[in-house]
Design an enzyme around this catalytic site. Structure first.
Site, PDB file in Angstrom:
ATOM      1  N   GLU A 119       0.530  -1.254  -0.425  1.00  0.00           N
ATOM      2  CA  GLU A 119      -0.126   0.117   0.166  1.00  0.00           C
ATOM      3  C   GLU A 119       0.919   1.123  -0.142  1.00  0.00           C
ATOM      4  OE1 GLU A 119      -2.721  -1.193   3.129  1.00  0.00           O
ATOM      5  OE2 GLU A 119      -4.597  -1.083   1.824  1.00  0.00           O
TER       6      GLU A 119
ATOM      7  N   GLU B  80      -4.076 -10.046   2.516  1.00  0.00           N
ATOM      8  CA  GLU B  80      -4.740 -10.436   3.436  1.00  0.00           C
ATOM      9  C   GLU B  80      -5.681 -10.918   4.079  1.00  0.00           C
ATOM     10  OE1 GLU B  80      -3.436  -7.722   2.399  1.00  0.00           O
ATOM     11  OE2 GLU B  80      -2.861  -6.075   3.519  1.00  0.00           O
TER      12      GLU B  80
END
Ligand SMILES: NC(=O)c1ccc[n+]([C@@H]2O[C@H](COP(=O)([O-])OP(=O)(O)OC[C@H]3O[C@@H](n4cnc5c(N)ncnc54)[C@H](O)[C@@H]3O)[C@@H](O)[C@H]2O)c1
Length: 702
Positions: free
Chosen positions: A105, A125
């Site tokens: 990210e 994730e």
């Protein structure tokens, strides 16, 4: 305090370096450091571009998982990534190693990305039951096509730099030093007069086909990721990326993420993340106890297990000597190993040179003397006590002092085997699962006299061959098979009561087990359990219904897939087909034996099988066979196909509530065969106290 984020200058380029070993996880201090750095850089007008990189072997490879339970301390991810994206001069993420989760990210919030050839990019994730919560779901589909973005996140598999370059995620590849490469790229940007290129300002790629794509993925996920919330949450977040402006999309992502983080699925997966690390901690064992080095391995028996175990070591680059009783057995074993490797080559997961190299590491011999310099020998011959004793006596005569001797027995008493040697302290159980070269679990059985450093060696060698070693003490079935016994007993009893194999396996599979237990028996061979039960007949309950279906199939030679029929019939593609003959045979037998025809429903089948298993798990804890509840969870999720998103049987029990489980067991004691439904004392005690297995394990301080 050591600064985990520092700024250095290369003329007019600022380099922001993250240094938080071992993997530069994006913990609170890293976020704080990045915030400080970007706030400071904002005020400096001598800077033309910024490069972000990681020190050591990787870029930022994830988040600090502990923070999910303790709460994210400020500064939050959005604040920090917002500062990076807002930067007035271009920001280049220079990625080597892996950019995972929060690290990915950062890369997405940077304006440009350069990658080392060997770098990989991923948003895994979902393996933790959550979704990328720091803009990943909103930024990624603005950089690569939506379909590829969905795939990357649903699969949780990182993609190689070359692929990332092809898809447009990476702007340039670097061969040498990654930071130098990043600086060179930044210089080019400056020379070209290129400014920031903010991901949030780009349009989602492939938005026009999003509705069809996301609908198809929903259907796929409902089938392949059954019972899970996070994949659906991910698709909702991607839907938001497509339909909402960036800022609102980010808010939608946060809202979904905040719901998922405290939910059972994510708690279960975090539990396993920590449980898999905890297994190596052995209470009472001093940190001074060091493993014995394992650089040469001997294997006795070139059969199914011996061959698979040999492959594990050859894969790890460790030379292996295999001893068997006959040349024919050795030849067969070596041919099977080669065939397995050839299959990997055909699939493209192994190169031909690697195959040759691994085969060269394996030496077959009939001569025990060839084991004279082995550090570890693992016995994997037929499951027969007299034979194993004979082999251990032979090993005792030829092995050097200090060699560790493991046995792969599934059912025999390791103390008794060890006793035939002059060095029982060097003997340990190493219980692999079939296929040994594939299955992750290794049960390490600590016999009465196993030396502490032998136990540590066993844990270390598990790691050496990329397995999860879980320690158990000696008992029949150790952790895994002992708990499997009552679970399967109930499954089989349900058949006598009128449930069909599809109903029983279906109930277990819809709960989330990788495969129903009857189908597992058909796969492994219905005779395996039957033969061990024959040997232990004198120890089993005097109950004609006990595993009766299994016995009947054996009597007819219907041994499962290998004979084309067992609990099911099998076609040439080994697809299971219901067999009405078996169904009728079993319920008629139930009737003959006076079994009540209750036709248990889905929920009852699940409760009976699972609660019987959990109850046995409580006994294992009480008896000290398993060190802690979470070890049992690791055994079941890594070796028995228990759904990870339920955290393992003991974690699952805690989520149901021990009081509920205990009450149900007491009810089964009234309505079913009472002798099988005695609540384990520990379960009853914890249920009464309103406690849990987790609290009990934690309270013991280990
Ligand atoms: N197959 C499984 O799923 C599984 C799983 C876990 C543990 N185990 C255990 O692993 C062990 C081996 O099982 P397997 O399935 O590989 O059996 P297998 O029959 O495939 O192989 C046994 C091998 O031992 C060899 N052997 C027999 N006597 C010998 C001797 N005197 N010296 C050297 N070699 C000799 C045989 O020739 C054969 O190659 C057993 O103890 C079994 O309980 C098996």
């Amino acid at each position: 305090m050591v600064e985990v984020v520092s700024i250095s200058m290369s003329n007019e380029i600022a380099v922001v370096t993250i240094d938080n070993p071992p993997v530069n996880a994006m913990a609170q201090d890293v976020r704080a450091g990045l915030k400080r750095a970007f706030v400071e850089l904002r005020t400096r007008n001598d800077i033309k571009a910024i490069v972000i990189g990681g020190k050591g072997r990787t870029f930022v490879a994830g988040a600090d998982i502990k923070e999910f339970d303790s709460g994210i301390a400020p500064p939050g991810y959005h604040e920090v990534l917002g500062l990076i994206e807002d930067s007035a001069c271009p920001v280049v993420a220079a990625v080597h190693g892996t950019a995972l989760g929060g690290g990915m990210e950062i890369a997405l919030a940077s304006h440009y990305r350069v990658a080392h050839e060997a770098a990989r990019f991923g948003l895994p994730e979902l393996t933790l039951g959550i979704i990328p919560g720091a803009g990943g779901t909103q930024r990624l589909p603005r950089l690569i096509p939506l379909e590829a973005a969905v795939e990357l996140m649903l699969s949780s598999k990182p993609m190689p730099a070359a692929k990332a370059r092809e898809l447009g995620l990476v702007d340039a590849m670097v061969t040498g030093d990654i930071i130098e490469g990043g600086i060179a790229f930044a210089r080019e940007l400056v020379a070209r007069g290129a400014g920031p290129r903010r991901t949030r300002d780009l349009a989602v790629r492939g938005a026009e086909n999003a509705a069809v794509l996301l609908a198809a993925k929903r259907v796929q996920v409902a089938k392949t990721m059954r019972n899970r919330q996070s994949p659906l949450g991910l698709l909702d977040a991607l839907q938001a990326a497509v339909t909402l402006p960036f800022a609102q999309g980010l808010k939608a992502e946060s809202a979904i993420s905040e719901k998922l983080v405290p939910a059972t699925e994510a708690r279960a997966l975090r539990h396993l993340f920590f449980a898999e690390r905890e297994v190596r901690k052995i209470p009472g064992l001093s940190a001074d106890v060091k493993p014995r080095p394992v650089t040469r391995v001997g294997i006795i028996g070139a059969g199914t297990m011996g061959g698979g175990i040999s492959m594990c070591y050859a894969n790890a680059g460790v030379p292996v000597t295999i001893v068997d009783a006959t040349q024919a057995a050795l030849d067969r074993g070596m041919a099977t190993i080669r065939k397995n490797y050839e299959r990997s080559v055909a699939r493209g997961s192994l190169k031909q040179e690697q195959l040759e190299h691994r085969m060269q590491l394996v030496t077959p011999t009939l001569d025990y003397a060839a084991l004279g310099n082995a550090d570890l020998v693992i016995e994997a011959v037929f499951e027969n006590m007299a034979l194993k004793k004979d082999i251990f006596a032979k090993l005792d005569a030829v092995l050097r002092k200090g060699a560790v001797i493991g046995t792969n027995t599934s059912t025999l008493d390791i103390d008794e085997i060890a006793a035939v040697t002059t060095r029982p302290e060097d003997v340990v159980g190493l219980h692999f699962f079939s296929p040994a070269n594939v299955m992750q679990l290794l049960e390490i059985v600590q016999a009465k006299r196993t030396a502490p450093d032998v136990l540590v060696t066993a844990l270390e060698t598990a790691k050496q061959i990329k397995k999860i070693g879980v320690v158990a003490k000696v008992c029949y079935g150790f952790i895994g098979n002992r708990m499997m016994d009552p679970y399967a007993r109930e499954a089989e009893h349900c058949l006598l009561e009128g449930a069909t194999p599809e109903q029983v396996d279906g109930a277990l599979e819809r709960f989330g087990m990788a495969m129903g237990i009857l189908a597992v028996f058909d796969l492994a061979g219905v005779d395996i359990g039957y033969l061990t039960r024959l040997e232990r007949k004198h120890l089993l309950p005097d109950d004609p219904t006990f595993y009766r279906p299994d016995t009947m199939l054996n009597e007819r030679g219907w041994l499962g897939q290998k004979t084309g029929r067992g609990f099911y019939r099998y076609d040439s593609a080994r697809k299971r087909i219901p067999d009405p003959e078996v169904v009728e045979m079993l319920w008629k037998e139930g009737k003959r034996l006076g079994v009540e025809r209750r036709q248990p429903g889905e929920k009852e089948i699940q409760e009976r099988c699972l609660y019987a298993m959990i109850n046995e798990g409580a006994r294992l804890l009480d008896e000290g066979i398993a060190l802690r509840a979470s070890d049992i969870d690791v055994v079941y999720t890594s070796g028995y196909g228990f759904p990870r998103y339920r955290g393992g049987p003991m974690f699952y029990a805690d989520t149901v509530g021990l009081k509920t489980i205990c009450e149900r067991i007491l009810e089964f004691r009234r309505t079913l065969d009472a002798r099988y439904w005695e609540p384990a004392p520990l379960l009853e005690k914890l249920a009464l106290a309103g406690s849990s297995f987790a609290a009990w394990s934690a309270g013991r301080g280990d």
